[in-house]
Write a protein that holds these residues in place. Sequence first.
Motif, PDB file in Angstrom:
ATOM      1  N   SER A  78      -5.169   4.439   3.361  1.00 32.78           N
ATOM      2  CA  SER A  78      -4.770   3.287   2.559  1.00 32.78           C
ATOM      3  C   SER A  78      -5.849   2.226   2.645  1.00 32.78           C
ATOM      4  CB  SER A  78      -3.451   2.718   3.072  1.00 32.78           C
ATOM      5  OG  SER A  78      -3.099   1.563   2.351  1.00 32.78           O
ATOM      6  N   THR A  79      -5.852   1.336   1.688  1.00 32.77           N
ATOM      7  CA  THR A  79      -6.745   0.183   1.745  1.00 32.77           C
ATOM      8  C   THR A  79      -5.967  -1.076   2.100  1.00 32.77           C
ATOM      9  OG1 THR A  79      -6.469  -0.139  -0.639  1.00 32.77           O
ATOM     10  CG2 THR A  79      -8.383   1.143   0.070  1.00 32.77           C
ATOM     11  N   ASN A  80      -4.670  -0.936   2.324  1.00 33.91           N
ATOM     12  CA  ASN A  80      -3.819  -2.092   2.599  1.00 33.91           C
ATOM     13  C   ASN A  80      -3.388  -2.161   4.054  1.00 33.91           C
ATOM     14  OD1 ASN A  80      -3.789  -2.723  -0.169  1.00 33.91           O
ATOM     15  ND2 ASN A  80      -2.143  -1.272  -0.507  1.00 33.91           N
ATOM     16  N   VAL A  81      -3.277  -3.364   4.534  1.00 31.19           N
ATOM     17  CA  VAL A  81      -2.683  -3.640   5.829  1.00 31.19           C
ATOM     18  C   VAL A  81      -1.613  -4.688   5.549  1.00 31.19           C
ATOM     19  CG1 VAL A  81      -3.090  -4.547   8.145  1.00 31.19           C
ATOM     20  CG2 VAL A  81      -4.874  -3.256   6.988  1.00 31.19           C
ATOM     21  N   PRO A  82      -0.391  -4.516   5.998  1.00 34.20           N
ATOM     22  CA  PRO A  82       0.144  -3.489   6.881  1.00 34.20           C
ATOM     23  C   PRO A  82       0.279  -2.140   6.178  1.00 34.20           C
ATOM     24  CG  PRO A  82       1.888  -5.000   6.238  1.00 34.20           C
ATOM     25  CD  PRO A  82       0.616  -5.520   5.644  1.00 34.20           C
ATOM     26  N   PHE A  83       0.440  -1.131   7.010  1.00 37.70           N
ATOM     27  CA  PHE A  83       0.459   0.259   6.580  1.00 37.70           C
ATOM     28  C   PHE A  83       1.892   0.774   6.699  1.00 37.70           C
ATOM     29  CE2 PHE A  83      -2.963   3.513   6.282  1.00 37.70           C
ATOM     30  CZ  PHE A  83      -2.177   4.623   6.068  1.00 37.70           C
ATOM     31  N   PRO A  84       2.586   1.058   5.587  1.00 34.65           N
ATOM     32  CA  PRO A  84       3.976   1.529   5.691  1.00 34.65           C
ATOM     33  C   PRO A  84       4.068   3.041   5.908  1.00 34.65           C
ATOM     34  CG  PRO A  84       3.405   1.182   3.398  1.00 34.65           C
ATOM     35  CD  PRO A  84       2.188   0.817   4.206  1.00 34.65           C
ATOM     36  N   LEU A  85       4.968   3.462   6.761  1.00 32.25           N
ATOM     37  CA  LEU A  85       5.264   4.880   6.990  1.00 32.25           C
ATOM     38  C   LEU A  85       6.774   5.052   6.868  1.00 32.25           C
ATOM     39  CD1 LEU A  85       3.015   5.487  10.120  1.00 32.25           C
ATOM     40  CD2 LEU A  85       2.577   6.301   7.803  1.00 32.25           C
ATOM     41  N   LEU A  86       7.207   5.843   5.922  1.00 31.64           N
ATOM     42  CA  LEU A  86       8.635   6.031   5.688  1.00 31.64           C
ATOM     43  C   LEU A  86       9.300   6.758   6.846  1.00 31.64           C
ATOM     44  CD1 LEU A  86       8.551   7.044   1.924  1.00 31.64           C
ATOM     45  CD2 LEU A  86       9.028   4.796   2.910  1.00 31.64           C
ATOM     46  N   ARG A  87      10.509   6.319   7.188  1.00 33.06           N
ATOM     47  CA  ARG A  87      11.236   6.924   8.312  1.00 33.06           C
ATOM     48  C   ARG A  87      11.488   8.402   8.092  1.00 33.06           C
ATOM     49  NH1 ARG A  87      16.632   7.916   9.749  1.00 33.06           N
ATOM     50  NH2 ARG A  87      17.281   7.054   7.769  1.00 33.06           N
ATOM     51  N   LYS A  88      11.680   8.810   6.856  1.00 30.09           N
ATOM     52  CA  LYS A  88      11.988  10.217   6.585  1.00 30.09           C
ATOM     53  C   LYS A  88      10.813  11.146   6.901  1.00 30.09           C
ATOM     54  CE  LYS A  88      10.888  10.039   1.656  1.00 30.09           C
ATOM     55  NZ  LYS A  88      11.435  10.155   0.313  1.00 30.09           N
ATOM     56  N   GLU A  89       9.638  10.574   7.160  1.00 32.64           N
ATOM     57  CA  GLU A  89       8.486  11.388   7.531  1.00 32.64           C
ATOM     58  C   GLU A  89       8.506  11.785   9.006  1.00 32.64           C
ATOM     59  OE1 GLU A  89       4.743   9.673   6.222  1.00 32.64           O
ATOM     60  OE2 GLU A  89       5.812   8.589   4.652  1.00 32.64           O
ATOM     61  N   PHE A  90       9.442  11.205   9.760  1.00 31.29           N
ATOM     62  CA  PHE A  90       9.509  11.436  11.197  1.00 31.29           C
ATOM     63  C   PHE A  90      10.746  12.229  11.573  1.00 31.29           C
ATOM     64  CE2 PHE A  90       7.023   7.620  10.557  1.00 31.29           C
ATOM     65  CZ  PHE A  90       5.965   7.797  11.430  1.00 31.29           C
ATOM     66  N   GLN A  91      10.652  12.977  12.660  1.00 29.39           N
ATOM     67  CA  GLN A  91      11.811  13.689  13.190  1.00 29.39           C
ATOM     68  C   GLN A  91      12.641  12.706  14.009  1.00 29.39           C
ATOM     69  OE1 GLN A  91      10.289  16.901  15.532  1.00 29.39           O
ATOM     70  NE2 GLN A  91       9.285  17.880  13.801  1.00 29.39           N
TER      71      GLN A  91
END
Length: 151
Positions: A78-91
Amino acid sequence: MLPPLFPFFPLFFPPSLTVKPEAPFDLNVTYQEKEDAYLVQFSIPPSSQTYLREHLMYEMAYCPENANWTMSGNTKTSTNVPFPLLRKEFQPDTKYELKVRSKPRNGFFKGSWSEWSASAYIQTARGVPEETSTLVHHDILLYFSFSPKLL
């Protein structure tokens, strides 16, 4: 006398083409319930802020703690900060290690990735049983009977 090195090196090699930024630092991960995502924020060194701030891209890597990065790691850029990570990507109910690095994006500055930042860790919540959909199967038995026609 040694041969001149001139044929092996270009006459002009601008420093803007060989930039290797310092590693980002101070990773901070917060869970945003409304977005159902983890928000990863970090700082970049002062040396990068002056000229590179608007010209950097970031790579976030994450995997379960103590897992093999090659086999279990995920990366996002990404070129943006903050960096979002969706919860569904995690166990669920898993501890994850996250790290980030930066690199000049193509433009005036070019170069290589920085070293990885120091790691940050998150513990995902226990999994909430998701609504299970009911799949209804209809078995239809078709019976065909063939009998020879008598003429």
